[in-house]
Write an enzyme that holds these catalytic residues in place. Structure first.
Site, PDB file in Angstrom:
ATOM      1  N   SER A 242       0.823  -1.207   0.000  1.00 53.96           N
ATOM      2  CA  SER A 242       0.000   0.000   0.000  1.00 53.96           C
ATOM      3  C   SER A 242       0.865   1.268   0.000  1.00 53.96           C
ATOM      4  CB  SER A 242      -0.879  -0.002   1.251  1.00 53.96           C
ATOM      5  OG  SER A 242      -0.054  -0.096   2.394  1.00 53.96           O
ATOM      6  N   GLU A 263       6.630  -0.168  -5.210  1.00 52.11           N
ATOM      7  CA  GLU A 263       5.493  -0.551  -6.076  1.00 52.11           C
ATOM      8  C   GLU A 263       4.258  -0.474  -5.194  1.00 52.11           C
ATOM      9  OE1 GLU A 263       5.620  -0.992  -9.178  1.00 52.11           O
ATOM     10  OE2 GLU A 263       7.651  -1.607  -9.669  1.00 52.11           O
ATOM     11  N   CYS A 297      -3.249  -4.512  -7.935  1.00 57.68           N
ATOM     12  CA  CYS A 297      -2.820  -3.105  -7.919  1.00 57.68           C
ATOM     13  C   CYS A 297      -3.283  -2.416  -9.187  1.00 57.68           C
ATOM     14  CB  CYS A 297      -1.312  -3.016  -7.757  1.00 57.68           C
ATOM     15  SG  CYS A 297      -0.428  -4.039  -8.931  1.00 57.68           S
TER      16      CYS A 297
HETATM   17  P1  NAD Z   1       0.390  -3.784   2.841  1.00 62.92           P
HETATM   18  O1  NAD Z   1       0.967  -2.446   2.596  1.00 62.92           O
HETATM   19  O2  NAD Z   1      -0.552  -3.954   3.959  1.00 62.92           O
HETATM   20  O3  NAD Z   1       1.572  -4.853   3.094  1.00 62.92           O
HETATM   21  C1  NAD Z   1       2.562  -5.104   2.118  1.00 62.92           C
HETATM   22  C2  NAD Z   1       3.804  -5.656   2.786  1.00 62.92           C
HETATM   23  O4  NAD Z   1       4.444  -4.610   3.520  1.00 62.92           O
HETATM   24  C3  NAD Z   1       3.541  -6.776   3.800  1.00 62.92           C
HETATM   25  O5  NAD Z   1       4.567  -7.742   3.674  1.00 62.92           O
HETATM   26  C4  NAD Z   1       3.633  -6.055   5.142  1.00 62.92           C
HETATM   27  O6  NAD Z   1       4.002  -6.887   6.209  1.00 62.92           O
HETATM   28  C5  NAD Z   1       4.721  -5.035   4.853  1.00 62.92           C
HETATM   29  N1  NAD Z   1       4.706  -3.811   5.656  1.00 62.92           N
HETATM   30  C6  NAD Z   1       3.636  -3.085   6.021  1.00 62.92           C
HETATM   31  N2  NAD Z   1       4.047  -1.979   6.693  1.00 62.92           N
HETATM   32  C7  NAD Z   1       5.399  -2.015   6.736  1.00 62.92           C
HETATM   33  C8  NAD Z   1       6.401  -1.155   7.280  1.00 62.92           C
HETATM   34  N3  NAD Z   1       6.078  -0.045   7.926  1.00 62.92           N
HETATM   35  N4  NAD Z   1       7.696  -1.492   7.122  1.00 62.92           N
HETATM   36  C9  NAD Z   1       8.045  -2.622   6.461  1.00 62.92           C
HETATM   37  N5  NAD Z   1       7.133  -3.489   5.929  1.00 62.92           N
HETATM   38  C10 NAD Z   1       5.826  -3.175   6.064  1.00 62.92           C
HETATM   39  O7  NAD Z   1      -0.283  -4.244   1.449  1.00 62.92           O
HETATM   40  P2  NAD Z   1      -1.235  -5.485   1.148  1.00 62.92           P
HETATM   41  O8  NAD Z   1      -2.580  -5.255   1.762  1.00 62.92           O
HETATM   42  O9  NAD Z   1      -0.527  -6.774   1.406  1.00 62.92           O
HETATM   43  O10 NAD Z   1      -1.362  -5.385  -0.454  1.00 62.92           O
HETATM   44  C11 NAD Z   1      -2.277  -4.558  -1.113  1.00 62.92           C
HETATM   45  C12 NAD Z   1      -1.642  -3.254  -1.550  1.00 62.92           C
HETATM   46  O11 NAD Z   1      -0.472  -3.514  -2.314  1.00 62.92           O
HETATM   47  C13 NAD Z   1      -2.539  -2.439  -2.460  1.00 62.92           C
HETATM   48  O12 NAD Z   1      -2.409  -1.086  -2.115  1.00 62.92           O
HETATM   49  C14 NAD Z   1      -1.975  -2.710  -3.845  1.00 62.92           C
HETATM   50  O13 NAD Z   1      -2.274  -1.713  -4.794  1.00 62.92           O
HETATM   51  C15 NAD Z   1      -0.517  -2.782  -3.544  1.00 62.92           C
HETATM   52  N6  NAD Z   1       0.213  -3.511  -4.575  1.00 62.92           N
HETATM   53  C16 NAD Z   1       0.986  -2.797  -5.449  1.00 62.92           C
HETATM   54  C17 NAD Z   1       1.647  -3.460  -6.475  1.00 62.92           C
HETATM   55  C18 NAD Z   1       2.461  -2.695  -7.480  1.00 62.92           C
HETATM   56  O14 NAD Z   1       3.229  -3.333  -8.186  1.00 62.92           O
HETATM   57  N7  NAD Z   1       2.339  -1.384  -7.581  1.00 62.92           N
HETATM   58  C19 NAD Z   1       1.566  -4.856  -6.582  1.00 62.92           C
HETATM   59  C20 NAD Z   1       0.789  -5.550  -5.649  1.00 62.92           C
HETATM   60  C21 NAD Z   1       0.121  -4.862  -4.644  1.00 62.92           C
END
Ligand code: NAD
Length: 509
Positions: A242, A263, A297
């Site tokens: 996110s 990303e 995403c």
């Molecule tokens: P999320 O942000 O909740 O978690 C993603 C990852 O980040 C997890 O492994 C989580 O443990 C880790 N994380 C969270 N906060 C962190 C921090 N402060 N420090 C280090 N690591 C941390 O996302 P989600 O719910 O798993 O996935 C959905 C989101 O991902 C959506 O917003 C989607 O658009 C995005 N996404 C983007 C892409 C892209 O290529 N642009 C691809 C896939 C998903």
């Protein structure tokens, strides 16, 4: 909208364990957190999370492995990735099962995710013989100026639940041929597919004689990710998730002058022009908006339709939405599986309530389904909402299958509406008018990292670079020359004359 029968949690547990066993993983159960399945919303079994000591040891091991891996010839490094690709082919079905069980993807999309991993391995093997630098004309006689590319170090990969395996492979296949080593912190929601991928890579490493520690897996929540973010031995943090996560990660990595590749969230739109082929547009729109239950995403979240065709298109989309089969993602007929959690459904309901309060009208969908069969799961009907104007809800990414329909009169207006969001990942235009298409793709058009014509916003191929602008984070992964993010360049000046000539005509001594 029809529903299909669900498997039980016991069935899913057995299927997950069988899949893991086929791949070669014997799960060591623990009690730190649970592997879960969105198909029933219930826990499968307990697992152990990485401790601070595990993180420290993994980074140190990956750093030590880097010192030998960086001087292994790149085509030899490619052999490891080739073997990984072969193992992925061999275990495609088991791996797809795990993706379905943990992320809820329908079978065809789960198989597609593994195919994407195979594709990036093929790409990376070729790349291992194409890490080209260049020779630059020197202004000095008897001098050669060159740019060379070198491995960067340990790459910390933090990944999201919705592409639990493919995003890892985009990073890992490319990082490995570039001479980097990888420490992976997957989403806490998808530990099982991560165990399988790590195991297959370890097996490939053993078979080709590469160091085991070119790759390490750390299960756990964001606290484990934060350790990677803050560790100066991690040269690049490639973080997918996110925008909220990216906002936390980017300044912390920058504070230690590390590199980050972000990303993040998208809020993708398609413009539908009066000349569009509506049969093609309806298919492209429904796949992009309702596919993966709106949890890509690149999911299509905003439809910007020319006023003259809006009623016709909305009518056709409403009919298509009403027929979408929702249910077990293992059933061949299902097109929409579950949301990742009931919290995701709550966020979807909150967004719908807000947009309705701002004058939006729900045209189809929005109800929760299968609540009696799986009370802890969240099966949601994809929603079509007509909105009067670009309200604040429309400018946000709600990670659920909501498609907002807006209308426009001129292409300039459509492009302005299109770009008027904080995110900049994927975009498309449906038109048969070449001038409109070219304007949309031009500097005055879409401001996204991905801009398509007559195809939806999702479902990118690995050959092109993938990523987006603005709040999407600016990173590029996968194909094209995205590999350069995983290497450092050096500019070399070689004097093969007998004179010391200074640049810019400077004289000294
Ligand atoms: P999320 O942000 O909740 O978690 C993603 C990852 O980040 C997890 O492994 C989580 O443990 C880790 N994380 C969270 N906060 C962190 C921090 N402060 N420090 C280090 N690591 C941390 O996302 P989600 O719910 O798993 O996935 C959905 C989101 O991902 C959506 O917003 C989607 O658009 C995005 N996404 C983007 C892409 C892209 O290529 N642009 C691809 C896939 C998903």
């Amino acid at each position: 909208m029809t529903s299909t029968a669900l498997p039980t949690t016991d069935d899913l547990r057995a299927r997950a364990l069988a899949g893991l066993r086929n791949v070669g993983v014997e799960v060591a159960e623990g009690d730190d957190f649970h592997a879960r399945t969105p198909l029933t919303g219930e826990p499968l079994f307990g697992l152990t999370a990485a401790t601070d000591t595990d993180v420290e040891e993994a980074i140190a091991a990956a750093r030590a492995a880097f010192l030998t891996w960086r001087t292994t010839p790149a085509p030899r490094r490619g052999e490891l990735v080739r073997r990984l690709g072969e193992l992925l082919r061999e275990h495609k079905s088991d791996l797809a099962d795990l993706v379905t069980i943990e992320a809820g993807k329908i079978r065809s999309e789960a198989l597609g995710e593994i195919q994407e991993m195979i594709d990036i391995c093929d790409f990376a093997v070729g790349l291992s013989r194409q890490l080209y630098g260049r020779t630059i004309a020197s202004e000095r006689p008897g001098h050669r100026l060159a740019e060379t590319w070198h491995p960067l170090g340990v790459v910390g990969v933090i990944s999201a639940f919705n592409f639990p395996a493919a995003v890892w492979s985009w990073n890992t296949a490319v990082a490995l041929v570039c001479g980097d080593t990888v420490v992976w912190k997957p989403s806490e929601l998808t530990p099982l597919i991560s165990l399988a991928c790590d195991h297959l890579l370890a097996r490939a490493a053993e078979e080709v004689g590469a160091p085991r520690d070119v790759h390490r897996l750390l299960l756990g929540d964001r606290a484990v990710g934060e350790k990677l973010v803050d560790d100066p031995r991690v040269a690049l943090v490639s973080a997918t998730g996110s925008t909220r996560m990216g906002r936390e990660v980017a300044p912390r990595v920058a504070a230690r002058f590390g590199r980050s590749l972000l990303e993040l969230g998208g809020n993708n739109a398609a413009v539908v022009a009066p000349s569009a082929d509506l049969d093609l547009a309806v298919q492209g729109i429904v796949f992009a908006a309702a596919g993966t239950a709106g949890q890509r995403c690149t999911t299509l979240r905003r439809l910007i339709v020319h006023r003259d065709i809006a009623d016709t298109l909305v009518e056709r989309l409403t009919a298509a939405y009403r027929k979408l089969p929702i249910g077990s993602p293992f059933e061949d007929t299902t097109l929409v599986g579950p949301l990742i959690s009931t919290e995701a459904f709550t966020r979807m309901q909150q967004a719908l309530a807000r947009v309705q309060a701002q004058g939006g009208e729900i045209l189809a969908g929005g109800n929760r389904r299968l609540t009696e069969d799986a009370p802890a799961a969240a099966y949601a009907e994809p929603v079509l909402v007509r909105v009067g104007e670009q309200s604040d809800v429309v400018r946000e990414e709600t990670f659920a299958p909501i498609l907002y329909v807006l209308t426009y009169d001129t292409l300039d207006e459509a492009i302005a509406l299109h770009n008027d969001v904080p995110q900049g990942l994927s975009s498309s235009i449906f038109t048969r008018d070449q001038q409109e298409a070219e304007i949309f793709l031009s500097a005055a058009g879409s401001d996204c990292g991905i801009a398509n014509v007559n195809i939806g916003t999702s479902g990118a191929e690995i050959g092109g670079a993938f990523g987006g602008e603005k709040d999407t984070g600016g990173g590029r992964e996968s194909g094209s020359d995205a590999w350069k993010a995983y290497m450092r360049s050096a500019t070399n000046t070689i004097n093969y004359s007998s004179e010391l000539t200074l640049a810019q005509g400077v004289s000294f001594l």
